[in-house]
Scaffold this motif. Structure first.
Motif, short mmCIF file in Angstrom:
data_model
loop_
_atom_site.label_atom_id
_atom_site.label_comp_id
_atom_site.label_asym_id
_atom_site.label_seq_id
_atom_site.Cartn_x
_atom_site.Cartn_y
_atom_site.Cartn_z
N THR A 1 0.81 -1.23 0.00
CA THR A 1 0.00 0.00 0.00
C THR A 1 0.84 1.27 0.00
OG1 THR A 1 -0.20 -0.10 2.42
CG2 THR A 1 -1.99 -1.09 1.11
N LYS B 1 -4.39 5.13 -6.49
CA LYS B 1 -4.98 5.21 -7.84
C LYS B 1 -5.54 6.59 -8.18
CE LYS B 1 -6.12 0.29 -8.34
NZ LYS B 1 -7.20 -0.71 -8.52
N ASP B 2 -5.96 7.34 -7.15
CA ASP B 2 -6.57 8.65 -7.40
C ASP B 2 -5.60 9.82 -7.28
OD1 ASP B 2 -8.89 7.27 -7.76
OD2 ASP B 2 -9.94 8.07 -6.01
N CYS C 1 -4.98 -3.25 0.28
CA CYS C 1 -5.90 -2.19 0.69
C CYS C 1 -7.06 -2.80 1.47
CB CYS C 1 -6.42 -1.46 -0.55
SG CYS C 1 -7.77 -0.29 -0.19
N SER D 1 -1.15 4.64 1.67
CA SER D 1 -1.91 4.38 2.90
C SER D 1 -1.32 5.09 4.12
CB SER D 1 -1.93 2.88 3.17
OG SER D 1 -0.63 2.39 3.42
N CYS E 1 -10.65 7.08 4.74
CA CYS E 1 -10.00 5.84 5.20
C CYS E 1 -8.48 5.97 5.29
CB CYS E 1 -10.37 4.68 4.28
SG CYS E 1 -9.93 4.97 2.55
N LYS F 1 -9.94 -1.71 2.09
CA LYS F 1 -11.22 -1.42 1.44
C LYS F 1 -11.33 -2.05 0.06
CE LYS F 1 -12.79 1.51 4.61
NZ LYS F 1 -14.04 1.28 5.36
N GLY F 2 -10.19 -2.44 -0.49
CA GLY F 2 -10.20 -3.08 -1.80
C GLY F 2 -10.11 -2.15 -2.98
N HIS F 3 -10.26 -0.85 -2.77
CA HIS F 3 -10.28 0.08 -3.92
C HIS F 3 -8.92 0.74 -4.19
CE1 HIS F 3 -10.38 3.22 -0.88
NE2 HIS F 3 -11.57 2.81 -0.43
N PHE F 4 -8.07 0.85 -3.18
CA PHE F 4 -6.72 1.42 -3.29
C PHE F 4 -6.74 2.83 -3.90
CE2 PHE F 4 -2.04 0.48 -4.53
CZ PHE F 4 -1.61 0.98 -3.32
N LYS F 5 -7.76 3.60 -3.54
CA LYS F 5 -7.89 4.96 -4.08
C LYS F 5 -6.76 5.87 -3.64
CE LYS F 5 -12.93 5.15 -4.68
NZ LYS F 5 -14.18 5.84 -4.29
N CYS F 6 -6.15 5.58 -2.49
CA CYS F 6 -5.09 6.46 -2.00
C CYS F 6 -3.93 6.57 -2.98
CB CYS F 6 -4.60 6.01 -0.63
SG CYS F 6 -3.90 4.36 -0.58
#
Length: 313
Positions: free
Chosen positions: A166, A299-300, A290, A254, A279, A292-297
């Motif tokens: 992460t 990917k975004d 991740c 993360s 999160c 939450k499974g989305h790994f937006k931290c």
């Protein structure tokens, strides 16, 4: 590694401001290489398999003070056994727990160096305002020996290694960033990210020089030292790069630097890339996946802002 690297200003300030003092340093044997060539350390002590043997060795030195910058059970036992005046770095464990679990952040965004320095205030030692130190051995190969075809050209060192998943940007996002960087990019990292490096370099064979897992840490430091700029995740080599005051982009997933106080220290030009999420942070040190499974931290993260920082003086 990062925690030890950030003790270097404290060692320097102690020795320069108390020049007659002997400074001994106790650490694990696997971190010896970080301290071997530090001229401010009088003697390096390495933890033995049995703590009582370490304490016996230390007692023979007849120290005046113990400065505990680790604040662990083991370091507490050392202090008790030596039985001399001591000062300890305060970790604020409960506040960190509140920040992670209850989203109540009461931690001041002080850098770890400044937190460490509070432990030596009683000796009259103050912050000298200089960057961290990292000392290379004299036999470290020169840049022309490491990258003979690129040593005379400006390049960006991209440190893609990090212990936990992460803390690493996904390969496709690293590729997207590298495509937009005008200078050649040299990838650095350890064996744990060799597969990542292969995917990235294969996607951009004319842009990427892949040295991941192929050179030593000190050779990697030499590459960083001579780079035009540095990009890195939350990992030891990224923190070491701060010693050379390069224009630095740090990318955070993360973890957040303010929680542990490991934001770039005394670097004139730096940009911290990260995303505000409910999160985040989910961990002090990173996780294998991740939660939450989305790994937006990761990917975004806004690539435009990173490229804009890299491109402008």
């Amino acid at each position: 590694m990062g925690d030890i690297i950030y003790t270097s200003p404290i060692i320097r300030c102690l020795k320069q401001q108390l020049p007659n003092a002997e400074i001994h340093y106790l650490t694990k044997s696997n971190f010896k290489f970080l301290l071997d060539y530090n001229p401010y350390i009088t003697q390096l002590h390495l933890l033995k398999p049995k703590l009582r043997d370490t304490i016996k060795e230390l007692k023979a030195e007849r120290f005046d003070y113990v400065i505990d910058l680790h604040n662990s059970l083991r370091s507490t036992l050392v202090k008790i056994q030596l039985g001399i005046k001591s000062s300890t770095y305060k970790k604020e464990r409960f506040k960190k727990w509140l920040a992670l679990k209850a989203r109540i952040n009461l931690i001041k965004p002080d850098h770890l160096v400044d937190r460490y320095l509070k432990a030596v205030e009683f000796l009259g030692v103050i912050n000298d305002g200089k960057p961290i130190n990292y000392f290379l051995p004299e036999n470290t190969p020169s840049l022309p020996e490491i990258i003979p075809d690129y040593y005379a050209k400006p390049y960006i060192a991209f440190i893609i290694g990090a212990t936990h998943f992460t803390k690493r940007m996904p390969n496709e996002k690293v590729i997207s960033l590298c495509k937009r960087i005008e200078l050649p990019v040299i990838l650095l990292g350890g064996e744990d990210v060799k597969t990542n490096a292969a995917v990235i370099s294969e996607a951009l064979p004319n842009k990427i020089i892949n040295l991941v897992g192929q050179i030593s840490l000190n050779e990697s430091v030499t590459v960083v030292k001579n780079a035009a700029q540095v990009i890195g995740f939350d990992t030891g080599l990224t923190h070491i790069s701060e010693a050379f005051n390069k224009k630095l982009t740090t990318i955070w997933g993360s973890t957040i630097p303010e929680l542990l106080g490991v934001q770039p220290y005394q670097v004139m030009k730096h940009y911290e890339a990260g995303v505000t999420l409910s999160c985040r942070p989910c961990s002090k040190f990173g996780l294998s996946a991740c939660p939450k499974g989305h790994f937006k931290c990761m990917k975004d993260i806004n690539e435009d802002l990173i490229i804009d920082f890299i491109a402008h003086e």
